[in-house]
Every structure is written in structure tokens, then in C-alpha cells.
Design a protein around this motif. Structure first.
Motif, PDB file in Angstrom:
ATOM      1  N   ASN A 422       0.846  -1.197   0.000  1.00 38.69           N
ATOM      2  CA  ASN A 422       0.000   0.000   0.000  1.00 38.69           C
ATOM      3  C   ASN A 422       0.877   1.241   0.000  1.00 38.69           C
ATOM      4  N   PRO A 423       1.282   1.711  -1.168  1.00 42.68           N
ATOM      5  CA  PRO A 423       2.163   2.879  -1.248  1.00 42.68           C
ATOM      6  C   PRO A 423       1.549   4.141  -0.668  1.00 42.68           C
ATOM      7  N   ALA A 424       0.240   4.157  -0.425  1.00 40.27           N
ATOM      8  CA  ALA A 424      -0.395   5.333   0.164  1.00 40.27           C
ATOM      9  C   ALA A 424      -0.266   5.368   1.690  1.00 40.27           C
ATOM     10  N   ASP A 425       0.391   4.387   2.283  1.00 40.90           N
ATOM     11  CA  ASP A 425       0.551   4.308   3.735  1.00 40.90           C
ATOM     12  C   ASP A 425       1.625   5.302   4.182  1.00 40.90           C
ATOM     13  N   ARG A 426       1.212   6.543   4.487  1.00 40.39           N
ATOM     14  CA  ARG A 426       2.159   7.603   4.853  1.00 40.39           C
ATOM     15  C   ARG A 426       2.885   7.284   6.165  1.00 40.39           C
ATOM     16  N   LEU A 427       2.182   6.625   7.085  1.00 40.51           N
ATOM     17  CA  LEU A 427       2.806   6.312   8.362  1.00 40.51           C
ATOM     18  C   LEU A 427       4.005   5.382   8.172  1.00 40.51           C
ATOM     19  N   SER A 428       3.846   4.361   7.339  1.00 45.21           N
ATOM     20  CA  SER A 428       4.956   3.438   7.098  1.00 45.21           C
ATOM     21  C   SER A 428       6.086   4.118   6.335  1.00 45.21           C
ATOM     22  N   TRP A 429       5.745   4.971   5.370  1.00 43.55           N
ATOM     23  CA  TRP A 429       6.779   5.729   4.655  1.00 43.55           C
ATOM     24  C   TRP A 429       7.591   6.578   5.644  1.00 43.55           C
ATOM     25  N   HIS A 430       6.884   7.226   6.531  1.00 44.25           N
ATOM     26  CA  HIS A 430       7.558   8.092   7.505  1.00 44.25           C
ATOM     27  C   HIS A 430       8.525   7.279   8.367  1.00 44.25           C
ATOM     28  N   ARG A 431       8.088   6.091   8.774  1.00 46.84           N
ATOM     29  CA  ARG A 431       8.927   5.251   9.616  1.00 46.84           C
ATOM     30  C   ARG A 431      10.181   4.791   8.882  1.00 46.84           C
ATOM     31  N   LEU A 432      10.045   4.306   7.659  1.00 47.50           N
ATOM     32  CA  LEU A 432      11.218   3.757   6.981  1.00 47.50           C
ATOM     33  C   LEU A 432      12.176   4.862   6.533  1.00 47.50           C
ATOM     34  N   LEU A 433      11.659   6.078   6.250  1.00 50.67           N
ATOM     35  CA  LEU A 433      12.556   7.182   5.905  1.00 50.67           C
ATOM     36  C   LEU A 433      13.369   7.632   7.119  1.00 50.67           C
ATOM     37  N   LEU A 434      12.725   7.639   8.304  1.00 53.03           N
ATOM     38  CA  LEU A 434      13.439   8.048   9.512  1.00 53.03           C
ATOM     39  C   LEU A 434      14.503   7.040   9.933  1.00 53.03           C
ATOM     40  N   LEU A 435      14.461   5.831   9.360  1.00 51.53           N
ATOM     41  CA  LEU A 435      15.504   4.850   9.656  1.00 51.53           C
ATOM     42  C   LEU A 435      16.843   5.240   9.025  1.00 51.53           C
ATOM     43  N   LEU A 436      16.790   6.095   8.007  1.00 46.31           N
ATOM     44  CA  LEU A 436      18.014   6.482   7.302  1.00 46.31           C
ATOM     45  C   LEU A 436      18.793   7.489   8.132  1.00 46.31           C
ATOM     46  N   ASP A 437      20.085   7.305   8.171  1.00 49.99           N
ATOM     47  CA  ASP A 437      20.945   8.187   8.929  1.00 49.99           C
ATOM     48  C   ASP A 437      20.866   9.611   8.387  1.00 49.99           C
ATOM     49  N   LYS A 438      20.695  10.575   9.306  1.00 47.76           N
ATOM     50  CA  LYS A 438      20.691  12.008   9.008  1.00 47.76           C
ATOM     51  C   LYS A 438      19.419  12.495   8.323  1.00 47.76           C
ATOM     52  N   ILE A 439      18.400  11.672   8.240  1.00 49.10           N
ATOM     53  CA  ILE A 439      17.092  12.139   7.786  1.00 49.10           C
ATOM     54  C   ILE A 439      16.204  12.316   9.012  1.00 49.10           C
ATOM     55  N   GLY A 440      15.708  13.546   9.186  1.00 49.82           N
ATOM     56  CA  GLY A 440      14.848  13.843  10.321  1.00 49.82           C
ATOM     57  C   GLY A 440      13.398  13.965   9.898  1.00 49.82           C
ATOM     58  N   PRO A 441      12.516  14.259  10.861  1.00 46.61           N
ATOM     59  CA  PRO A 441      11.079  14.345  10.561  1.00 46.61           C
ATOM     60  C   PRO A 441      10.740  15.374   9.486  1.00 46.61           C
TER      61      PRO A 441
END
Length: 760
Positions: A422-441
Motif C-alpha cells: 500500500n504505497p499510500a501508507d504515509r505512516l509506514s513511509w515516515h517510519r522507513l525514511l526516519l531509519l536512514l541516517d541524518k534524515i529527520g522528521p
């Protein structure tokens, strides 16, 4: 005028008023309640009326003329102390019991230290730190000492505080504690010692005490100031201590110092229920009580008011082989019930179905759902059952461990699979992007805002079917990621994420290949995010493989695990209406249910494969005993005969060795299901280390990561560690754990990312 503290002769006539305090007690309880002055150890078997005995003892002492303000009741919860004092008061015609001093060790320490603070170098207005405050100070010290910081792997403030606290409560030095229990942090030992010393100084200079300090300074006061110790001895003429088996070394010494020289102390507990060594509780305290208090009178409470005789026979058989114990034989006058059921399920799925089917039968018989509990050794043992319960529509609450989707590292992994479906799942996108080093909210939100809006339902219908409708939106999201101007600091991680998502899209719906792709990508992130305890968390990730093995499509698995998690009860014994209780055994102690299932009673699961020596093995036995004695009328003992290993191959599973010590005549042995579909692919291997003295552990074939050495590690290889010296590899647990028996230091479990092993 106050009478003498106790009648010297237990058979002498008691005042008429004592009749209330002795009414309704069985002979053993009456003996404990009316015992004369001196040290008394009451071994209170499970369900034997321990609280009732303490309540009546309080009332009896007051009736005998002991000033209530000279009684001290020490418990492990404030609620327990308040309840006991209130119940004792109900036995007496006046409100005299309200003058009894009762509370937890820590609360009592606070009262005493407020009066005598100057004797330990504090002012009376010292501030008590809660855990959050203490962690904040640790964090401040890390910063001021230049430890940790961006880009440097370093133990978290929570773990540092846990190490400092455990060292204080167990009286194990920080060096020995790190060596024995936190070996992967050995390289930080000097820094941990430095922080611990600065933390101690900071608290003193700022007039602060944490919870551990309350006990340590109370003990120091009693140890070093004879005048204060004598004054407190005069004030508290008799001590009553509840749950003595759960005391740590500091608490046990406080009791000894406070009771001297008269030793008018009654300790109540059950050696067979000593299961909290991980919190600092010391089994030796209750076993050595008679040595610490010469002339101790030992009284056993053996009549059980909770369980049927059939359940107690099995419980007695479980604890009987313990080499060190206060021998007792629980019995019950309750109406008999059926024998406890032992069921060998074909596999983990069949185990879950057996539990659900029998829960349905119990419900149909009119038993309220909240009177049923499923107990297990470790939180992840219930994952398969949780899915089966959800499919059956049975509501449950889980205690003592996270649900599958509630642990952060599992959420991390599932977030990647959710955006795939479900590519429209913004919550999951937010979580996996924040896993990347130096990417903040802020950056994550900026990327997500560029994604295309979700297609309307009518538009999705024309995308060429379910498969095409799932792929096209993700492709559009990947285009946004490719076009986004990544900063230099996080460009590499950003590109790796894009590659992973493209690989997932091309891999098809089968769950296991998708999981493998995510785990390979996630591993370095995982170790960066959880440097303190990723070896422990790794076991949770490994549980995903066998869990997904029964699914053909990742969407089905995600649909099952996306159910709303049940509300978690904050710890009350009553449970939530119409909800089954799932609980670790540690969280179930002190509670009871009509019907109890104990699952995963299999070798390596129970006892835990981490039980490395005799002391740990025997605590596992006591844990099983605690679980069995939670049941009132029905007890089910269940284990799978086949499990799916980390390599996704089925392997035969043997019953727990504890089950082998229960005579079959005490159990109901129903016809088992069909045999496992496959023979054990590794018939000669031993998955778990045997008890010490039963031979060396065999190898589980598999590979940890190779250390920095020319020759690969293998079971039987001679190795050298820079601190522990030479040893031999006895087991390898993928992906990065190895068990080594060192010549001088014995058995150690090492994590290859930290241990610098040289192959000899």
C-alpha cells in the motif's frame, strides 16, 4: 502497661482477645501466627494463604500487647502493605493496627533517611530521582565527558543506568557484571566506570538520590552508625517481611541489621517461587535465612486453597527434583478435578489450534473468558497463537512482552512490506525514511509530500487488475524518490532504499523472499539503531521466518498482523472482561485463573536455551512450577513436536526435560495428532546446550559471520579472545552469535560484531 513482646511459651494461655486473630486458621497457619519471639521462616507454598497468615500475625501481636507503632511490615508493593494492615485492623475492635509502619523497602528507607540524612552526608530535603530524571543525568554526563555523540556507537543512557542499578542491587562489580552479562559492551568498560563514578558524585553534590540509593544509604546508616542502629532497633521491636525469596543482597542485609540483636523477625516466602534473579533477587537469601538467624523456627504452609489435588500432584512432581529446596508437599481438600492434560502437537500451528479449540470448549461450558490464561516462557512464543486467536475472533490481552507488531524493530521491518502493498501508507513511509541516517522528521515529511495523491477507487479499477493496481502506484513513488535532491550526508542510504523497494516490487508476493530482502537491507540499520541490545532483539527478527512460512501471499500476513492490538491491562489481577490473558510466566506470578495453558514446553524453549548453568536451569524449573500453580481446575501442558528453524527447515522438537520428570500416571495423555511431516533433517545435532555436567553441546550447523581472521570459524575450532584467552567453539547461532568454552573463563556467548576472535 505494655506486656512482654511475645509469649515465651506457644502453648501458654492466650488472652481472650487473641481468639479473633487465630480464628479460621489451619494448624500450620495457627502455629505461624502464634509463634513466640525469635526468628521465624514461614515457607508458604503456592496458594497456601500467605497473606492471610501475615494479616493474622499482625493482629495477634497487637492483641498480645505489642505496641503497633513498634511493628514494621516490609513488602514489595505499597498496595500489599496497605491491604494487610487494613485487614488486620478489621480483626480487632479498635483502630490500633493503623499505627503499624508498613510499606515497601524503598518507601520505608525514605522515611528513615529523612530523619537521619545527615549521617550519610545528605540534607533532609534530598530529592528522589525517578528513572527519567536519572537517565537525563546520565545523558548530560555522556555529553560533558565527550562520550557518545553523532556517528559514534555508544551504550544508551537507559542501558547505562540499568548496568549501574543492577551492579548496586546485586553487589556485583560493574566490571564483573559487564563481563558476565553485557559482554558486547566490554570495549566501553572504562567509559561505563567513568560515567558511574561521575553519576555518583553528581547526585551527592546536588542532593539527589535514585531508588537504589535509598536502599544503599539505609544500609550504610545501619552498618556505620551504632547509635542510630540501636535507636531503630528500639523503635521496631518486630519485623515482618513478605516475599522474602524476592529480596536482593542489600535488602537482606538491611533486615539482618535492623533485626539485631533480638532477631524478632518473621520472613514469609517460597523458595520454589524464586524467579526474579534478572531483577537482582537472590535465591540464597531465603535458603540461608536459618544460618543468618541462628535458632530459626521453620514453619511450612502446605495446604493449598487454590488448585485441585490433581494439579498439585503435578506441581509437586515438577519441583521435587530440585537439588536445593525446603521440602514440602502441597495438598488440597478441594473437590477433585481432571488430570492435567499433556498434548504433543504436530507443530506450532497445531499447538495454536489445540489451544483455541479447548478455549472454545471452556467458553461453551460457561467459563468466563477472563478466567482462562495462556502462559509462556518468552513473549515471542505466543506470536503464532495470537494470529490464530485473531482468526477465531477471541479477544485477548497480552502481558509481559510486546505483541508482534508493537516492538520497534519488528515495526521497522513491516513498514517496508506495508509500503510495498500500500504505497499510500504515509505512516509506514515516515517510519522507513526516519531509519536512514541524518534524515529527520522535517526531511521525511518533505519527501512524502511530493508523492502522488492516492488514486480514487474508480481510477484504480482501470489499472489492469489487482496486480497492476498494486505495482503502478509504487512505481510512481519510486520516481519521486529518484528525482528528490538528496543531501550528501544521506544520499547513499537513500539510494539503497530505492534499490530495495525496486527489488521488492520485482520479487512477487511470496512472503519469505520479500522478508529476506528486507532483513539483508535492514541489518546494518538495525545494529546502528539498537547497539545496546540488538543481539537480544535479533531473536525477534528470527521468529519472523517461521511465522511467515505458512503464508503464500504477503498481503494475507499483513492483514492478520494489522488487527487492532488489544488494550494492555496495567497489571491488575482481575484482567479485562471477556478477554483471554496471554502472559509471560514472570508477569503471572501472584495471579490465578480457573484454566491455564502452558505452551512451548519444548527443549530449548522451556527451559530457555540461555540457561547456561545449574543455577539458571533450576530457576527455569521454579518458573515452570509457578506456571503450573496458577491453575485452579484445568491445566494444559502443550508442546510442538516440530518447529521451523531459522533456516526455514522443519526440525523435530523434543519435550521439555521437566516434563520427563512428571510421572505419566499423573497426566491425561490424549491421542496426539499426526506425526510431523518430515524427519529431523539434522538428527545428530543438538540445538541447545545441555545442562552442565551432561556433556558438551553439539553444534548447530550454520554460519556466524567470519571474524577478522584468515580461517573461518567452525564448531570445534580453537580460538583466542584478547581478554578471555584460548577456548573452543561449541555452538554457532546464525547470523552473528557464537558460544565458546574458554579454558580459564568457562562458557561465554559472544557476538562476532564485537568480539575479536582469532582462529588458532
Amino acid at each position: 502497661m505494655q506486656r512482654s513482646l511475645f509469649n515465651s511459651d506457644p502453648t501458654s494461655a492466650t488472652p481472650v482477645a487473641a481468639a479473633e486473630a487465630l480464628a479460621g486458621l489451619n494448624p500450620a497457619q495457627r502455629e505461624a501466627v502464634s509463634a513466640p519471639a525469635g526468628p521465624i521462616l514461614v515457607i508458604a507454598g503456592a496458594g497456601s494463604g500467605k497473606t492471610r497468615t501475615l494479616v493474622h500475625r499482625l493482629a495477634y501481636l497487637v492483641e498480645q500487647g505489642v505496641a503497633p507503632e513498634s511493628l514494621l511490615l516490609l513488602t514489595f508493593t505499597r498496595k500489599a502493605a496497605q491491604e494487610m494492615i487494613a485487614r488486620a485492623g478489621h480483626l480487632l475492635p479498635d483502630a490500633s493496627c493503623r499505627q503499624v509502619t508498613g510499606g515497601t523497602f524503598h518507601a520505608t528507607a525514605n522515611l528513615i533517611l529523612r530523619r537521619y540524612a545527615a549521617h550519610v552526608g545528605y540534607r533532609a530535603n534530598f530529592t528522589i530521582l525517578d528513572q527519567g530524571d536519572a537517565e537525563g543525568i546520565i545523558n548530560l554526563l555522556k555529553s560533558s565527558l565527550g562520550l557518545g555523540g553523532a556517528g559514534r556507537r555508544f551504550p544508551s543512557r537507559r542501558l547505562l543506568l540499568a548496568i549501574i542499578s543492577k551492579a548496586a542491587n546485586t553487589e556485583i562489580g560493574i566490571f564483573d557484571l559487564v563481563e558476565s552479562q553485557y559482554l558486547h559492551l566490554l570495549e566501553f568498560l572504562d567509559d561505563i566506570l567513568l560515567i558511574a563514578e561521575h553519576y555518583r558524585r553528581f547526585k551527592i553534590s546536588h542532593g539527589l538520590m535514585d531508588y537504589d540509593d535509598l536502599l544503599l544509604y539505609w544500609r550504610q546508616l545501619l552498618r556505620e552508625n551504632e547509635e542510630v542502629r540501636a535507636e531503630l532497633g528500639r523503635r521496631f521491636q518486630a519485623l515482618l517481611v513478605d516475599e522474602y525469596q524476592d529480596t536482593n543482597p542489600v535488602q537482606a542485609e538491611i533486615v539482618r541489621l535492623l533485626a539485631a540483636p533480638r532477631n524478632h523477625v518473621m520472613a514469609v516466602g517460597d523458595d520454589a517461587q524464586s524467579i526474579y534473579s534478572f531483577r537482582g533477587a537472590d535465591f540464597r537469601n531465603i535458603m540461608e535465612f536459618p544460618k543468618q538467624f541462628p535458632g530459626t523456627r521453620i514453619i511450612r504452609l502446605e495446604e493449598n486453597y487454590r488448585s485441585t489435588p490433581e494439579i498439585l500432584q503435578v506441581s509437586n512432581a515438577i519441583i521435587a527434583p530440585a537439588p536445593e529446596q525446603y521440602r514440602k508437599n502441597l495438598f488440597s481438600k478441594l473437590a477433585g478435578g481432571g488430570k492435567p492434560v499433556l498434548y504433543a502437537a504436530r507443530n506450532e500451528g497445531a499447538q495454536a489450534r489445540f489451544v483455541v479449540e479447548n478455549i472454545r470448549q471452556l467458553q461453551a461450558s460457561g467459563l468466563p473468558t477472563e478466567e482462562i490464561a495462556v502462559l509462556f516462557r518468552s513473549g515471542f512464543h505466543s506470536y503464532k497463537l495470537e494470529l490464530e486467536l485473531a482468526a477465531a475472533g477471541i479477544s485477548f490481552e497480552k502481558r509481559g512482552g510486546l505483541k508482534l507488531t508493537e516492538s520497534a524493530h519488528i515495526k521497522d521491518v513491516l513498514a517496508h512490506l506495508r509500503v510495498l502493498c500500500n504505497p499510500a501508507d504515509r505512516l509506514s513511509w515516515h517510519r522507513l525514511l526516519l531509519l536512514l541516517d541524518k534524515i529527520g522528521p522535517k526531511t521525511a515529511a518533505g519527501i512524502i509530500d511530493r508523492f502522488p495523491a492516492p488514486a480514487a477507487a474508480e481510477d484504480a479499477e482501470g489499472t489492469g487488475g489487482e496486480e497492476g493496481g498494486a505495482e503502478q502506484p509504487l512505481a510512481a513513488h519510486l520516481q519521486v524518490l529518484a528525482a528528490y535532491p538528496a543531501a550528501k550526508g544521506w544520499q547513499q542510504g537513500f539510494l539503497l532504499l530505492q534499490e530495495l523497494l525496486a527489488d521488492l516490487q520485482a520479487a512477487g508476493p511470496a512472503p519469505l523472499p520479500l522478508l529476506e530482502l528486507v532483513l539483508v537491507y535492514y541489518q546494518p540499520i538495525f545494529q546502528r539503531l539498537y547497539p545496546d541490545d540488538y543481539p537480544r532483539r535479533q531473536r525477534d527478527l528470527e521468529q519472523l521466518r517461521p511465522l511467515l512460512a505458512g503464508y503464500q501471499d504477503i498481503r494475507d500476513f499483513l492483514a492478520d498482523t494489522a488487527l487492532d492490538p488489544p488494550a494492555v491491562n496495567a497489571g491488575g489481577a482481575e484482567g479485562l472482561p471477556d478477554r483471554l490473558v496471554l502472559s509471560t510466566i514472570h508477569s503471572a506470578k501472584g495471579l490465578e485463573w480457573d484454566s491455564v495453558f502452558i505452551i512451548h514446553l519444548a527443549e530449548g524453549k522451556f527451559p530457555s536455551g540461555q540457561a547456561e548453568d545449574d543455577e539458571q536451569y533450576e530457576e527455569e524449573r521454579r518458573l515452570f512450577y509457578v506456571a503450573a500453580t496458577r491453575a485452579k481446575r484445568n491445566l494444559y501442558l502443550v508442546y510442538p513436536r516440530e518447529v521451523t528453524g531459522m533456516d526455514r527447515r522443519p526440525a523435530l522438537c523434543h519435550p521439555s526435560p521437566f516434563l520427563g520428570e512428571v510421572p505419566p500416571r499423573l497426566l491425561d495423555l490424549p491421542a496426539v495428532g499426526p506425526p510431523p511431516a518430515t524427519a529431523d533433517p539434522y538428527p545428530k545435532r543438538q540445538l541447545y546446550r545441555p545442562r552442565p555436567g551432561q556433556g558438551e553441546a553439539s553444534s548447530e550447523e550454520g554460519g556466524g559471520r567470519q571474524p577478522a581472521a584468515d580461517r573461518p570459524l567452525a564448531v570445534g575450532a580453537r580460538v583466542r579472545h584478547p581478554f578471555f584467552g584460548p577456548g573452543v567453539v561449541v555452538r554457532m547461532v546464525p547470523p552473528s552469535t557464537v558460544d565458546v568454552r574458554f579454558d580459564r573463563h568457562g562458557f561465554k556467548t559472544l557476538h562476532l560484531d564485537y568480539a575479536k576472535l582469532e582462529t588458532l
